[in-house]
Scaffold this motif. Structure first.
Motif, PDB file in Angstrom:
ATOM      1  N   VAL A  27       0.845  -1.207   0.000  1.00  0.00           N
ATOM      2  CA  VAL A  27       0.000   0.000   0.000  1.00  0.00           C
ATOM      3  C   VAL A  27       0.875   1.249   0.000  1.00  0.00           C
ATOM      4  N   SER A  28       1.887   1.227   0.908  1.00  0.00           N
ATOM      5  CA  SER A  28       2.692   2.457   1.003  1.00  0.00           C
ATOM      6  C   SER A  28       3.533   2.669  -0.258  1.00  0.00           C
ATOM      7  N   SER A  29       3.976   1.561  -0.888  1.00  0.00           N
ATOM      8  CA  SER A  29       4.747   1.770  -2.117  1.00  0.00           C
ATOM      9  C   SER A  29       3.831   2.302  -3.215  1.00  0.00           C
ATOM     10  N   LYS A  30       2.588   1.815  -3.206  1.00  0.00           N
ATOM     11  CA  LYS A  30       1.606   2.335  -4.184  1.00  0.00           C
ATOM     12  C   LYS A  30       1.388   3.818  -3.946  1.00  0.00           C
ATOM     13  N   SER A 177      -7.751  11.408  -6.629  1.00  0.00           N
ATOM     14  CA  SER A 177      -8.574  10.415  -5.882  1.00  0.00           C
ATOM     15  C   SER A 177      -7.733   9.180  -5.495  1.00  0.00           C
ATOM     16  N   TYR A 178      -7.875   8.777  -4.315  1.00  0.00           N
ATOM     17  CA  TYR A 178      -7.099   7.589  -3.824  1.00  0.00           C
ATOM     18  C   TYR A 178      -7.660   6.307  -4.411  1.00  0.00           C
ATOM     19  N   ALA A 183      -7.647   0.931  -6.335  1.00  0.00           N
ATOM     20  CA  ALA A 183      -7.972  -0.085  -7.346  1.00  0.00           C
ATOM     21  C   ALA A 183      -6.759  -0.919  -7.662  1.00  0.00           C
ATOM     22  N   GLY A 184      -5.633  -0.283  -7.672  1.00  0.00           N
ATOM     23  CA  GLY A 184      -4.366  -1.020  -7.915  1.00  0.00           C
ATOM     24  C   GLY A 184      -4.003  -1.927  -6.764  1.00  0.00           C
ATOM     25  N   LEU A 185      -4.674  -1.765  -5.647  1.00  0.00           N
ATOM     26  CA  LEU A 185      -4.333  -2.612  -4.469  1.00  0.00           C
ATOM     27  C   LEU A 185      -5.289  -3.785  -4.276  1.00  0.00           C
TER      28      LEU A 185
END
Ligand code: ADP
Length: 870
Positions: A27-30, A177-178, A183-185
């Motif tokens: 998550v944090s790398s995203k 927007s997060y 969505a990538g997560l």
């Protein structure tokens, strides 16, 4: 179970933590990636802002001014290049507040508010918030967390915009927007959830595995613990309840633990024992004895030792204990404790002490009493002798090894057979051995020994051991031989004395018979008064001499124990009446009141010796009549049963008189030989002083005694007290007392033919005269055979038979006459003898004679007796 759950949860938490960390890093790398894209966008857009125009925009009125519109438009236009942009505006931090300067429309949020300058932000940010801090320090601010702002979550970037007015801080803010980042997560999230699920399942499996493993190991552990506890409990209860006293002591002897038996043994509680010093409960010298034994334990030469020691109880009593001591070593193999078990042996010790004391005493006594003691193994023959044995056999303890064979070899040749046989017999019968025999010592001296032994057998009955004693009885044997010789000599002397007395009695009686007989004849001739008085004196002197002879004869027989009591059952009343009657005439002459009383309780018959009883009573009655001048003489008889079974009775024959009485000082001497209270009175009455002495001795022979009570001038009371059974059955008529003199009837004897068997010519002559006076016809025989012959051929009405005759004696002749007599015939044979003892009377009656007359023969007695039998 708990372990399983803990293990499961732990594993799950660890796995979940790992999954969450992986997910969070994703998550944090995203987030970083997204912010990394957003920051250059913001910086680029900031670079597009005309800073002078922007600084110029300060009030609301400048809204829709050309710089405002141009700047807003430029930024709005830039949106198409950054389709994901959300908010895009510039702002100013001024006086602690944030105002929006330029604002663009965010199509995603559909906002249609008017864009005016210096519009408040609408969100209160704290003065110390990271956004405000970043604005104040003109730093770029990246929101590291998506912030919720109404419609959703957004990631924002704030870049500083330089402004010539240093009191304000301008900045450009964009956000995106997060959700696009989120969505990538999705995959990562799915992976996270699956991982968590897998972790959960794994955790459950692991938990169960742990649970099952733990359960098993727990069970095993529990089992082991239970067993251990049980073992411990068993050991503890065994230790506690053991009847053997046990204690654990430190190396300095203090008691650390003690079981109940040990506490009871010493009378202390366990805690009290813990406070004691060794010297408080044991004896120092006993502990000293232990030192070498402890050394051995220490040096591994022994694992335990036993010792007997004294213990001091709380009550002060000293008790003996058999202590078994074992050591407990520590990990360095040094002695850490002593484990002691104690068994009380006080009784055994006392018994041992008593035994050794009695053995010592026995040995001492054996030495002092010169008792030889030996102990022989009958299997090996080997023996142990004490010093006295060696002394008796004159052997040397150092050079002589005693054996049974050696012992037997000392036995005198003549005794050897008997000794071997007796010892053999005792071994077989297991009876105590006792024998006297001779031994021959090495120096040839013959000694007499008395040997005793006890034989011990094994379980099979085989004799294995003999323990015995030997006493040298040579001196005693010699002495007893001497004694036997002396006794035999004494007996012979006594017999000779008795024979002498009997002969003397016979020999005195025979001439006395002549003297008294002829005196009696003379008395019946014509005499003047002076002559008569001389004759009467002669007669009474002759009578006195006769009594003396009789008494001395009796006494000598009693002293030499020749008198035998011969008991028989006889009727008491007629027997005593006869004795009483004997003195009736004498009492009548003295005008005495003469009485005879028998208590109603007296049994009909008595079991005693009638001759001796008669003799005693005659003497007592005779004395009473003799010494009483006025008043009365009375014989009374009473009896009472003795004991439970009333077998024995106490009979009392009391002779009471109203005579002169006896002074008290004379009473103790009354039964002494030849004692007379008043010799002048005796002279008057005649007597020897032997009557009571003889009577008392006879009474003792009968199992009784004579008691006397008397008061001078009042009278005397002599009582014969006798213990004798009552008679069950009368076996013999008590016809042994001299017969009552019956009145002579000369008519009855007149003309009767009498055979007089008499060897003494004087007595023959006297008898001839007396018979002639009676009117009888006399025939004479001088020997027994002559008498038998004369009876065979002649006709006689009676025979007067002397006992001592030259060839065949009177008894022999009587037996012969009786043997030759035809049935239905019986010739009266009357003994006429100088043998005056009751035994002689019995002998004559047993030989078959009918009556007994003793010499000296009174004319009246002859007349009475003859008239009874012819
Ligand atoms: P003895 O009568 O022949 O002298 P005893 O031994 O019978 O001998 O008696 C001893 C003495 O005891 C007599 O001498 C007499 O003094 C005294 N004695 C015995 N019986 C009586 C009695 N019944 N009354 C008074 N004195 C008695």
């Amino acid at each position: 179970m708990r372990d399983g759950i803990i293990a499961g949860v732990l594993i799950f938490l660890l796995s979940a933590a790992a999954v969450v960390i992986v997910y969070q890093s994703a998550v944090s790398s995203k987030l970083k990636d997204a912010l990394g894209q957003l920051r250059p966008q913001a910086e680029y857009l900031a670079s597009l802002v005309d800073l002078r125009a922007h600084a110029w925009l300060t009030t609301r009125q400048q809204t829709n001014s050309q710089p405002h519109t141009a700047l807003t438009q430029r930024l709005q236009n830039m949106r198409q290049f950054y389709p994901g942009l959300g908010k895009l505006f510039t702002g100013r931090y001024k006086n602690g507040k944030i105002e929006i300067i330029l604002d663009t429309l965010d199509p995603a949020r559909g906002r249609s508010e008017p864009h005016y300058v210096a519009r408040p932000l609408g969100i209160d940010l704290a003065p110390d918030s990271p956004e405000i801090k970043a604005i104040q320090e003109r730093q770029t601010f990246l929101s590291d967390q998506p912030a919720f702002q109404g419609e959703g979550r957004f990631l924002g970037v704030m870049v500083p915009l330089p402004n010539p007015d240093f009191s304000v801080r301008d900045f450009l803010y964009i956000d995106s927007s997060y959700e696009t980042v989120a969505a990538g997560l999705v995959t990562a999230r799915k992976a996270r959830d699956i991982s968590l699920l897998v972790a959960g399942i794994f955790a459950v499996i692991a938990g169960m595995t742990v649970f099952s493993w733990r359960s098993q190991s727990h069970f095993r552990q529990m089992l082991a613990v239970t067993r251990l506890r049980e073992g411990e409990e068993l050991f503890r209860s065994t230790y506690e309840m053991s009847p053997v006293a046990m204690c654990l002591t430190s190396t300095d002897g203090r008691i650390l633990r003690a079981n109940k038996a040990f506490c009871d043994f010493l009378g202390y509680s366990e805690s009290e024992l813990g406070k004691l010093q060794p010297s408080d409960y044991t004896q120092a010298e006993d502990l000293k004895k232990d030192q070498p034994l402890v050394e051995k334990l220490r040096d591994h030469q022994a694992s335990q030792y036993q010792t007997e020691r004294r213990y001091l109880r709380q009550d002060g009593q000293i008790v003996w204990g058999l202590a078994s001591v074992a050591i407990v070593r520590d990990s360095d193999a040094n002695i850490s404790h002593y484990m002691t078990q104690v068994v009380e042996i006080t009784k055994r010790k006392l018994a041992e002490e008593t035994l050794s004391l009695s053995q010592e005493r026995l040995a001492l006594a054996a030495d002092a009493g010169k008792v030889g003691m030996w102990d022989c193994n009958l299997i090996t023959g080997r023996a142990v002798w004490n010093d006295v044995m060696h002394a008796i056999f004159q052997t040397d303890a150092k050079n002589f090894a005693p054996t049974l064979q050696a012992q037997e070899a000392f036995v005198h040749e003549d005794d050897r057979g008997a000794v071997a046989a007796e010892f053999q017999h005792c071994q077989q019968a297991a009876t105590p051995y006792e024998q006297e025999y001779r031994i021959v010592r090495r120096d040839g001296e013959v000694r007499h020994v008395k040997a005793s032994a006890i034989i011990f057998k094994d379980e099979s009955g085989k004799p294995i051991r003999a323990v015995g004693t030997h006493i040298d009885i040579t001196a005693e044997t010699e002495e007893s031989k001497e004694l036997i010789r002396a006794k035999e000599a004494a007996l012979a002397a006594d017999k000779a004395k008795s024979e002498f007395l009997a002969v003397m009695s016979h020999e005195i009686r025979t001439p006395l018979n002549g003297v008294l007989g002829f005196v009696s004849m003379l008395k019946n001739t014509r005499l003047d008064s002076e002559q008569l008085s001389y004759i009467e004196t002669m007669e009474s002197s002759g009578q006195g001499l006769l009594t003396l002879v009789n008494d001395i004869l009796d006494l000598s027989k009693i002293e030499s124990r020749e008198i035998h009591v011969e008991s028989s059952t006889f009727e008491l009343r007629p027997f005593v009446r006869k004795i009483h009657q004997q003195l009736e005439a004498q009492a009548y002459n003295k005008e005495l009141h003469y009485d005879f009383l028998v208590d109603y309780s007296v049994p009909k018959s008595i079991h005693s010796d009638p001759i001796r009883l008669g003799q005693i009573l005659t003497n007592l009655l005779g004395n009473a009549v003799k010494f009483t001048e006025y008043g009365r003489v009375e014989l009374s008889i009473s009896a009472r049963p003795m004991g439970l079974h009333q077998k024995n009775w106490e009979w009392s024959f009391t002779v009471r008189d109203t005579g002169p009485g006896i002074p008290p000082e004379a009473l103790p001497k009354l039964f002494q030989l030849f004692y007379q209270v008043d010799s002048s009175a005796t002279r008057r009455h005649g007597g020897t002083g032997l009557g009571l002495a003889i009577s008392q001795r006879l009474a003792k022979l009968l199992g009784g005694e004579i008691r006397v009570e008397s008061r001078p001038d009042e009278g005397s009371e002599f009582t014969l007290v006798l213990l004798a059974p009552r008679g069950e059955q009368v076996t013999a008529p008590a016809n042994l007392a001299p017969p009552k003199p019956v009145e002579s009837s000369p008519q009855k004897v007149l003309g009767k033919r009498i055979l007089v068997v008499e060897d003494n010519p004087v007595n023959r002559k006297l008898c001839a005269l007396q018979l002639k006076r009676l009117g009888c016809e006399a025939e004479f025989a001088e020997t027994g055979f002559q008498a038998v012959e004369k009876v065979r051929i002649g006709q006689f009405d009676a025979v007067l038979m002397d006992m001592q005759l030259p060839d065949l004696d009177g008894c022999g002749a009587t037996r012969e006459i009786r043997r030759e007599e035809k049935t239905g015939e019986r010739l009266s044979i009357i003994a006429l003898t100088a043998n005056a003892m009751p035994e002689d009377r019995k002998k004559c009656l047993d030989a078959g004679m009918d009556d007994f007359l003793s010499k000296p023969l009174q004319y009246e007695t002859l007349a009475t007796t003859l008239s009874k039998w012819v």
